[in-house]
Design a protein around this motif. Structure first.
Motif, PDB file in Angstrom:
ATOM      1  N   GLY A 178       0.449  -1.020   0.051  1.00 58.76           N
ATOM      2  CA  GLY A 178      -0.076   0.027   0.103  1.00 58.76           C
ATOM      3  C   GLY A 178       0.822   1.351  -0.101  1.00 58.76           C
ATOM      4  O   GLY A 178       2.037   1.357  -0.181  1.00 58.76           O
ATOM      5  N   THR A 179       0.024   2.482   0.324  1.00 59.10           N
ATOM      6  CA  THR A 179       0.777   3.711   0.112  1.00 59.10           C
ATOM      7  C   THR A 179       0.802   4.203   1.364  1.00 59.10           C
ATOM      8  O   THR A 179       0.143   4.309   2.411  1.00 59.10           O
ATOM      9  CB  THR A 179      -0.001   4.748  -0.635  1.00 59.10           C
ATOM     10  N   PRO A 180       2.191   4.594   1.871  1.00 62.12           N
ATOM     11  CA  PRO A 180       2.455   5.250   3.190  1.00 62.12           C
ATOM     12  C   PRO A 180       1.675   6.644   3.379  1.00 62.12           C
ATOM     13  O   PRO A 180       1.899   7.366   2.591  1.00 62.12           O
ATOM     14  CB  PRO A 180       3.836   5.338   3.390  1.00 62.12           C
ATOM     15  N   VAL A 181       1.276   7.025   4.484  1.00 56.19           N
ATOM     16  CA  VAL A 181       0.698   8.106   4.618  1.00 56.19           C
ATOM     17  C   VAL A 181       0.970   8.478   6.384  1.00 56.19           C
ATOM     18  O   VAL A 181       0.900   7.494   7.262  1.00 56.19           O
ATOM     19  CB  VAL A 181      -0.940   8.269   4.668  1.00 56.19           C
ATOM     20  N   SER A 182       1.263   9.831   6.335  1.00 53.50           N
ATOM     21  CA  SER A 182       1.467  10.030   7.981  1.00 53.50           C
ATOM     22  C   SER A 182       1.068  11.692   8.182  1.00 53.50           C
ATOM     23  O   SER A 182       0.741  12.391   7.419  1.00 53.50           O
ATOM     24  CB  SER A 182       3.014  10.078   8.020  1.00 53.50           C
ATOM     25  N   GLY A 183       1.202  12.114   9.349  1.00 49.71           N
ATOM     26  CA  GLY A 183       0.957  13.377   9.590  1.00 49.71           C
ATOM     27  C   GLY A 183       1.085  13.694  11.372  1.00 49.71           C
ATOM     28  O   GLY A 183       1.332  12.983  11.951  1.00 49.71           O
ATOM     29  N   GLN A 184       0.942  15.024  11.397  1.00 48.95           N
ATOM     30  CA  GLN A 184       0.800  15.494  12.932  1.00 48.95           C
ATOM     31  C   GLN A 184      -0.882  15.854  13.194  1.00 48.95           C
ATOM     32  O   GLN A 184      -1.539  16.177  12.558  1.00 48.95           O
ATOM     33  CB  GLN A 184       1.397  16.788  13.135  1.00 48.95           C
ATOM     34  N   ALA A 185      -1.228  15.144  14.499  1.00 47.62           N
ATOM     35  CA  ALA A 185      -2.343  15.445  14.920  1.00 47.62           C
ATOM     36  C   ALA A 185      -2.401  16.497  16.155  1.00 47.62           C
ATOM     37  O   ALA A 185      -2.226  16.402  17.321  1.00 47.62           O
ATOM     38  CB  ALA A 185      -2.949  14.078  15.861  1.00 47.62           C
ATOM     39  N   ASN A 186      -2.320  17.659  15.420  1.00 50.40           N
ATOM     40  CA  ASN A 186      -2.022  18.811  16.402  1.00 50.40           C
ATOM     41  C   ASN A 186      -3.352  19.302  17.097  1.00 50.40           C
ATOM     42  O   ASN A 186      -4.459  18.964  16.707  1.00 50.40           O
ATOM     43  CB  ASN A 186      -1.668  20.168  15.359  1.00 50.40           C
ATOM     44  N   VAL A 253      -6.414   8.560  -2.367  1.00 54.31           N
ATOM     45  CA  VAL A 253      -5.369   7.433  -1.979  1.00 54.31           C
ATOM     46  C   VAL A 253      -4.733   7.210  -3.216  1.00 54.31           C
ATOM     47  O   VAL A 253      -5.418   6.498  -4.209  1.00 54.31           O
ATOM     48  CB  VAL A 253      -5.277   6.275  -1.296  1.00 54.31           C
ATOM     49  N   GLY A 254      -3.420   7.730  -3.688  1.00 55.95           N
ATOM     50  CA  GLY A 254      -2.776   7.263  -4.923  1.00 55.95           C
ATOM     51  C   GLY A 254      -1.555   6.499  -4.553  1.00 55.95           C
ATOM     52  O   GLY A 254      -1.630   5.828  -3.507  1.00 55.95           O
ATOM     53  N   THR A 255      -0.505   6.191  -5.430  1.00 50.20           N
ATOM     54  CA  THR A 255       0.736   5.268  -5.246  1.00 50.20           C
ATOM     55  C   THR A 255       1.700   5.983  -4.604  1.00 50.20           C
ATOM     56  O   THR A 255       2.724   5.324  -4.275  1.00 50.20           O
ATOM     57  CB  THR A 255       0.908   4.740  -6.535  1.00 50.20           C
ATOM     58  N   SER A 256       1.671   7.449  -4.437  1.00 50.90           N
ATOM     59  CA  SER A 256       2.752   8.476  -3.786  1.00 50.90           C
ATOM     60  C   SER A 256       2.537   8.515  -2.508  1.00 50.90           C
ATOM     61  O   SER A 256       1.375   8.912  -2.101  1.00 50.90           O
ATOM     62  CB  SER A 256       2.961   9.732  -4.773  1.00 50.90           C
ATOM     63  N   PRO A 257       3.467   8.484  -1.389  1.00 50.87           N
ATOM     64  CA  PRO A 257       3.352   8.771  -0.133  1.00 50.87           C
ATOM     65  C   PRO A 257       2.551  10.281   0.055  1.00 50.87           C
ATOM     66  O   PRO A 257       3.195  11.191  -0.628  1.00 50.87           O
ATOM     67  CB  PRO A 257       4.949   8.549   0.553  1.00 50.87           C
ATOM     68  N   PHE A 258       2.038  10.386   1.007  1.00 50.49           N
ATOM     69  CA  PHE A 258       1.611  11.867   1.264  1.00 50.49           C
ATOM     70  C   PHE A 258       1.298  11.932   2.813  1.00 50.49           C
ATOM     71  O   PHE A 258       1.366  11.053   3.781  1.00 50.49           O
ATOM     72  CB  PHE A 258       0.138  12.103   0.446  1.00 50.49           C
ATOM     73  N   THR A 259       1.037  13.282   3.066  1.00 48.87           N
ATOM     74  CA  THR A 259       0.960  13.740   4.533  1.00 48.87           C
ATOM     75  C   THR A 259      -0.436  14.384   4.603  1.00 48.87           C
ATOM     76  O   THR A 259      -0.896  15.348   3.866  1.00 48.87           O
ATOM     77  CB  THR A 259       1.986  14.624   4.985  1.00 48.87           C
TER      78      THR A 259
END
Length: 267
Positions: A178-186, A253-259
């Motif tokens: 799958g595609t990695p996704v990450s982020g900040q839960a501010n 959701v695509g194939t490139s990681p996103f934030t």
């Protein structure tokens, strides 16, 4: 309308013993868990059992007791197959379930362990979809994304697996990263404990990833491409700043990681 079966067998499961259950006013589907005498599980449909929850009858109990028609069960069959890495072909260990689940309510889900292979017994002779859920629920430290039978991103697009009464159907699954996704839960609410980030498929509401602990303010997930998803922090804040999951922004959701970063609270 009562469900019907060729042999006219009535359910013998304690789950269907006819005792009243107290329910909040809402919309419900009815699950019949089969019996110890070889009858298969089913979602109760308008004209018989079904393996597709979207085709199940909808019950809206009001004041007093709502009486359902008799539920009649068919004989059970099984699904079995291998679970391998889509690239290497090596065996993969996952949980195989009839639906994706909240890991904090893990024990309420009908599921089996899969360690390179799996066998799901006790299913009625209908078309079923299976969810393949990796360790970590597609969240932090997961190697694979959650997927449905046939490598689908949600239950609607999944490959239907036909179960035959008294037989075994083979359905192999190849797991994808799958595609990695990450982020900040501010601007996190204060609960006094760590809290999860949930990712939902926007079209079905299926849980597709859970990072169970974002205590440090960062979350990570893996998602199959080709779907739209919504992000929610705990149960009461959905991206960017909504109370309900259905109101949250739907992100493709695509194939490139996103934030995706949750914004800080205003005011």
């Amino acid at each position: 309308m009562p469900a019907t079966v060729p042999n006219g067998q009535r359910p013998e499961s304690d789950q269907l013993a006819g005792r009243p259950r107290r329910l909040y006013p809402d919309r419900y589907n009815i699950w019949a868990g089969g019996s110890a005498n070889g009858h298969g599980a089913q979602w109760v449909g308008p004209n018989g059992g079904t393996g597709d929850r979207a085709k199940a009858v909808v019950v809206e109990p009001g004041a007093g007791i709502t009486t359902l028609p008799d539920i009649l069960l068919d004989r059970a069959g099984s699904i079995t197959g291998s679970i391998t890495d889509a690239v290497t072909g090596q065996p993969v260990s996952v949980t195989v379930a009839l639906t994706t689940y909240d890991p904090f309510w893990y024990e309420t889900t009908w599921k089996v362990s899969g360690n390179g292979s799996y066998t799901f017994n006790g299913l009625g002779p209908y078309e079923w979809s299976l969810a393949f859920i990796p360790p970590g629920n597609g969240g932090a430290n997961s190697v694979y994304a959650t997927q449905w039978s046939g490598g689908a991103p949600n239950s609607v697009k999944s490959t239907r697996i036909k179960v035959v009464a008294g037989g075994t159907t083979v359905a192999n699954e190849r797991m994808r990263a799958g595609t990695p996704v990450s982020g900040q839960a501010n601007g996190l609410p204060v609960y006094g404990y760590s809290y999860p980030v949930y990712v939902y498929n926007a079209d079905t509401g299926d849980i597709v990833a859970v990072d169970e602990n974002v205590e440090d303010g960062r979350y990570d997930a893996r998602l199959l491409p080709g779907q739209r998803v919504r992000f929610c922090l705990h149960a009461d804040r959905c991206y960017p700043d909504y109370l309900r999951q259905v109101d949250a922004s739907a992100i493709r959701v695509g194939t490139s990681p996103f934030t995706v970063d949750f914004p800080g609270r205003r005011g």
